[in-house]
Design a protein around this motif. Structure first.
Motif, PDB file in Angstrom:
ATOM      1  N   THR A  90      29.907  37.842  47.166  1.00  0.00           N
ATOM      2  CA  THR A  90      30.976  37.196  46.174  1.00  0.00           C
ATOM      3  C   THR A  90      31.733  37.215  45.317  1.00  0.00           C
ATOM      4  O   THR A  90      32.191  37.725  46.512  1.00  0.00           O
ATOM      5  N   THR A  91      32.738  36.060  44.800  1.00  0.00           N
ATOM      6  CA  THR A  91      33.891  36.157  44.471  1.00  0.00           C
ATOM      7  C   THR A  91      34.415  37.610  43.953  1.00  0.00           C
ATOM      8  O   THR A  91      35.257  38.213  44.341  1.00  0.00           O
ATOM      9  N   THR A  92      33.394  38.153  43.343  1.00  0.00           N
ATOM     10  CA  THR A  92      34.169  39.696  42.583  1.00  0.00           C
ATOM     11  C   THR A  92      34.122  40.792  44.168  1.00  0.00           C
ATOM     12  O   THR A  92      35.178  41.651  43.705  1.00  0.00           O
ATOM     13  N   ASN A 111      27.846  29.274  44.005  1.00  0.00           N
ATOM     14  CA  ASN A 111      28.081  29.617  42.360  1.00  0.00           C
ATOM     15  C   ASN A 111      28.544  27.540  41.570  1.00  0.00           C
ATOM     16  O   ASN A 111      28.152  27.997  40.138  1.00  0.00           O
ATOM     17  N   CYS A 150      31.815  28.763  39.378  1.00  0.00           N
ATOM     18  CA  CYS A 150      30.245  28.878  38.495  1.00  0.00           C
ATOM     19  C   CYS A 150      30.491  28.228  36.875  1.00  0.00           C
ATOM     20  O   CYS A 150      29.105  27.903  36.990  1.00  0.00           O
ATOM     21  N   GLU A 179      39.859  29.854  29.058  1.00  0.00           N
ATOM     22  CA  GLU A 179      40.210  29.995  29.784  1.00  0.00           C
ATOM     23  C   GLU A 179      41.126  30.616  29.976  1.00  0.00           C
ATOM     24  O   GLU A 179      41.667  30.564  28.870  1.00  0.00           O
ATOM     25  N   ASP A 229      35.999  39.007  34.830  1.00  0.00           N
ATOM     26  CA  ASP A 229      36.887  39.857  34.907  1.00  0.00           C
ATOM     27  C   ASP A 229      35.291  40.578  33.737  1.00  0.00           C
ATOM     28  O   ASP A 229      34.860  40.444  33.347  1.00  0.00           O
ATOM     29  N   SER A 287      26.712  35.547  33.590  1.00  0.00           N
ATOM     30  CA  SER A 287      26.489  35.408  34.310  1.00  0.00           C
ATOM     31  C   SER A 287      27.819  35.804  35.997  1.00  0.00           C
ATOM     32  O   SER A 287      27.170  35.456  36.783  1.00  0.00           O
ATOM     33  N   ASN A 331      20.938  35.569  35.969  1.00  0.00           N
ATOM     34  CA  ASN A 331      20.199  34.588  36.515  1.00  0.00           C
ATOM     35  C   ASN A 331      18.976  35.733  37.163  1.00  0.00           C
ATOM     36  O   ASN A 331      18.351  35.016  37.355  1.00  0.00           O
TER      37      ASN A 331
HETATM   38  N1  LIG Z   1      25.377  34.831  39.161  1.00  0.00           N
HETATM   39  C1  LIG Z   1      25.026  34.130  39.885  1.00  0.00           C
HETATM   40  O1  LIG Z   1      24.123  34.127  40.402  1.00  0.00           O
HETATM   41  C2  LIG Z   1      26.643  34.465  40.247  1.00  0.00           C
HETATM   42  C3  LIG Z   1      26.380  33.462  41.622  1.00  0.00           C
HETATM   43  C4  LIG Z   1      28.164  33.255  42.420  1.00  0.00           C
HETATM   44  C5  LIG Z   1      28.766  34.328  42.037  1.00  0.00           C
HETATM   45  N2  LIG Z   1      28.865  35.298  40.241  1.00  0.00           N
HETATM   46  C6  LIG Z   1      29.858  36.025  39.697  1.00  0.00           C
HETATM   47  O2  LIG Z   1      30.268  34.857  38.643  1.00  0.00           O
HETATM   48  C7  LIG Z   1      31.931  35.178  38.332  1.00  0.00           C
HETATM   49  C8  LIG Z   1      32.723  34.074  38.825  1.00  0.00           C
HETATM   50  O3  LIG Z   1      32.644  33.858  39.985  1.00  0.00           O
HETATM   51  P1  LIG Z   1      33.351  32.525  40.693  1.00  0.00           P
HETATM   52  O4  LIG Z   1      32.821  32.436  41.655  1.00  0.00           O
HETATM   53  O5  LIG Z   1      33.059  31.670  39.516  1.00  0.00           O
HETATM   54  O6  LIG Z   1      35.136  32.715  40.078  1.00  0.00           O
HETATM   55  P2  LIG Z   1      36.021  31.820  40.317  1.00  0.00           P
HETATM   56  O7  LIG Z   1      37.538  33.175  39.978  1.00  0.00           O
HETATM   57  O8  LIG Z   1      36.082  30.865  40.734  1.00  0.00           O
HETATM   58  O9  LIG Z   1      36.266  31.551  38.682  1.00  0.00           O
HETATM   59  C9  LIG Z   1      36.545  32.457  37.126  1.00  0.00           C
HETATM   60  C10 LIG Z   1      37.123  31.987  36.165  1.00  0.00           C
HETATM   61  O10 LIG Z   1      37.412  32.765  34.491  1.00  0.00           O
HETATM   62  C11 LIG Z   1      38.198  33.148  34.739  1.00  0.00           C
HETATM   63  N3  LIG Z   1      39.000  33.934  33.836  1.00  0.00           N
HETATM   64  C12 LIG Z   1      39.290  34.848  34.332  1.00  0.00           C
HETATM   65  N4  LIG Z   1      38.773  35.494  32.738  1.00  0.00           N
HETATM   66  C13 LIG Z   1      38.593  34.963  31.727  1.00  0.00           C
HETATM   67  C14 LIG Z   1      38.634  35.263  30.919  1.00  0.00           C
HETATM   68  N5  LIG Z   1      39.196  37.131  29.754  1.00  0.00           N
HETATM   69  N6  LIG Z   1      38.134  34.024  30.034  1.00  0.00           N
HETATM   70  C15 LIG Z   1      38.006  33.043  29.768  1.00  0.00           C
HETATM   71  N7  LIG Z   1      38.184  32.801  31.351  1.00  0.00           N
HETATM   72  C16 LIG Z   1      38.525  33.786  32.223  1.00  0.00           C
HETATM   73  C17 LIG Z   1      39.473  32.280  35.627  1.00  0.00           C
HETATM   74  O11 LIG Z   1      40.655  31.746  35.372  1.00  0.00           O
HETATM   75  C18 LIG Z   1      38.824  31.538  36.171  1.00  0.00           C
HETATM   76  O12 LIG Z   1      39.329  30.214  36.394  1.00  0.00           O
HETATM   77  C19 LIG Z   1      31.967  36.610  39.902  1.00  0.00           C
HETATM   78  O13 LIG Z   1      32.020  37.314  39.062  1.00  0.00           O
HETATM   79  C20 LIG Z   1      30.947  36.313  40.988  1.00  0.00           C
HETATM   80  O14 LIG Z   1      30.781  37.240  41.770  1.00  0.00           O
HETATM   81  C21 LIG Z   1      27.536  35.284  40.102  1.00  0.00           C
END
Ligand SMILES: NC(=O)c1ccc[n+]([C@@H]2O[C@H](COP(=O)([O-])OP(=O)(O)OC[C@H]3O[C@@H](n4cnc5c(N)ncnc54)[C@H](O)[C@@H]3O)[C@@H](O)[C@H]2O)c1
Length: 418
Positions: A150-152, A184, A217, A236, A271, A292, A340
């Motif tokens: 995952t991204t994180t 995602n 996501c 954002e 974040d 999520s 989720n």
């Molecule tokens: N729930 C799940 O099953 C699932 C699945 C995949 C990823 N994830 C997790 O979801 C998170 C996001 O993943 P992603 O792939 O969308 O990442 P991403 O890097 O594509 O998108 C994250 C977005 O959040 C924005 N952001 C950062 N800080 C912010 C703030 N304070 N306010 C508003 N926007 C802000 C960023 O600018 C970026 O556009 C990660 O933690 C990832 O690991 C969860």
């Protein structure tokens, strides 16, 4: 010895694993080949993933390839106890995961799978890699390589590599097109709305939903919420992502403005403290908060507890209602953990098919190529990514065109213009 909630849940888990497998034809083909070729013969793998029916399919594929596999949860609330039982009792994949385990047990389970002295680590969020590097560094020389889902986790691993702290190569499965463009976006989009609807039974149509973060996501969540009839506001911090949201037709504004008008808030940023005290103070009575993103840090739970001087009660399963001093009630879903997986079953199997096909093929690639790799984060090789897409299309019964020789030459030439 495995640590699961109840071994008698195994038959129920097996039926649900079979149901999921029906949508995972790409992984099934890889498993068939692995059974014949045994590319992971004798390889010890420690996997720290959400313990779901789809993960079971991946674990059984690795075992079919000859690997010795142990599994721990990558989140205290995401485990499906019947799946943990089926894997342990029927597949020889000892699992260390109990839904609702406390933090100490969570880390005890991670340490239990590290007792295997893995040669390959498979992570979702990089907690396994972190424990290995910080508490069990003497084992690092056993490790050939790893994968990250995952991204994180990828963000954490890149930070480790930049600091020179990463001790072995890791493939960033998240960055494969056949992972993040589908898992995602479509996976998180559908399963997040599913979890919110299951846990609250609230009508979505006509409500104002605030999606914090418009990454892969966030795009999925916003589009599914709109499809259900919600008025969607996006917040954002990245100007490009914000413009994209605007041109998709969403309202974009700072969270302190959205806080006053939203009915339901969904954080998906990766974040920390995205919904903080200053926002909690502005929320309407009855507002619902869900996260999520990977860790439970996006909604400030400490501030919520401090402001909730009127008490907290679990009003429904997965819904905690906090009452503020001024009488406003704020509802937090799934304890702020990724909703989720905490309050539903995670992504649909059809998208996990591609994510986990990338995982299986990346492990095979890592085992073959580790000797020539540096201690860095590597993308999934493009041939694997494209092969997963090709196999998925075939499984869906969809054919596409191929380039003619003329087109191929044209697309590779620079001489032709107007
Ligand atoms: N729930 C799940 O099953 C699932 C699945 C995949 C990823 N994830 C997790 O979801 C998170 C996001 O993943 P992603 O792939 O969308 O990442 P991403 O890097 O594509 O998108 C994250 C977005 O959040 C924005 N952001 C950062 N800080 C912010 C703030 N304070 N306010 C508003 N926007 C802000 C960023 O600018 C970026 O556009 C990660 O933690 C990832 O690991 C969860």
């Amino acid at each position: 010895m495995a640590d699961i909630k109840d071994p008698t849940l195994a038959p129920a888990g097996r039926e649900r694993i079979e149901w999921a497998a029906g949508e995972m034809q790409v992984l099934a083909q890889i498993r068939e080949r692995f059974e014949k070729e045994k590319p992971l013969d004798g390889i010890r793998i420690a996997a720290c993933l959400h313990v779901t029916t789809e993960t079971a399919g991946l674990m059984e594929t690795l075992a079919a390839g000859g690997a010795e596999v142990l599994l721990a949860a990558s989140n205290p609330l995401s485990t499906q106890d019947d799946v943990a039982a089926a894997l342990t009792e029927q597949s020889g994949v000892e699992t260390f995961a109990i839904k609702g385990e406390d933090n100490d047990t969570y880390y005890k389970h991670i340490n239990a799978i590290l007792d295997l002295h893995p040669q390959v680590t498979m992570d979702d969020g990089a907690d396994l890699v972190h424990v290995l590097h910080t508490q069990r560094a003497e084992q690092l020389t056993d490790v050939l390589g790893g994968t990250e889902e995952t991204t994180t986790g990828v963000i954490r691993l890149r930070a480790m590599a930049a600091d020179g702290a990463l001790a072995y190569p890791i493939v960033s499965v998240n960055d494969a097109d056949t992972k993040h463009l589908f898992d995602n976006r479509f996976g998180t989009g559908q399963s997040t709305m599913d979890a919110i609807m299951r846990s609250t039974n609230r009508l979505i149509a006509g409500r104002t939903i605030v999606v914090c973060g418009y990454g892969m996501c966030g795009r999925g969540v916003a589009s599914r919420a709109r499809g259900l009839g919600a008025h969607v506001i996006v917040t954002e911090v990245d100007p490009t992502a914000a413009i994209e949201a605007v041109m998709e037709g969403y309202r974009v504004m700072p969270l302190r403005e959205a806080a006053r008008i939203g009915d339901l808030f969904i954080t998906v940023t990766g974040d920390t403290t995205v919904i903080g005290r200053e926002h909690l103070e502005l929320l309407k009575d009855g507002a619902i908060l869900a996260n999520s993103g990977h860790f439970d840090v996006e909604i400030d739970k400490v501030a919520l507890k401090e402001l909730g001087t009127g008490g907290v009660r679990r009003i429904r399963e997965f819904v905690d209602e906090y009452t503020m001093a001024d009488g406003r009630r704020i509802n937090l879903l799934g304890e702020g953990r990724l909703v989720n997986l905490a309050a539903a079953e995670g992504h649909p199997s059809a998208v996990m098919d591609m994510s986990f096909a990338n995982q299986a093929l990346s492990v095979e690639w890592m085992v073959k190529n580790h000797a020539s790799l540096d201690k860095q984060v590597y993308p999934v090789p493009v041939e694997i990514d494209r092969e997963v897409a090709r196999l998925k299309l075939r499984a869906m019964g969809i054919e596409i065109d191929t380039l003619t020789a003329e087109q191929d030459t044209y697309l590779h030439s620079w001489q032709q213009g107007t």
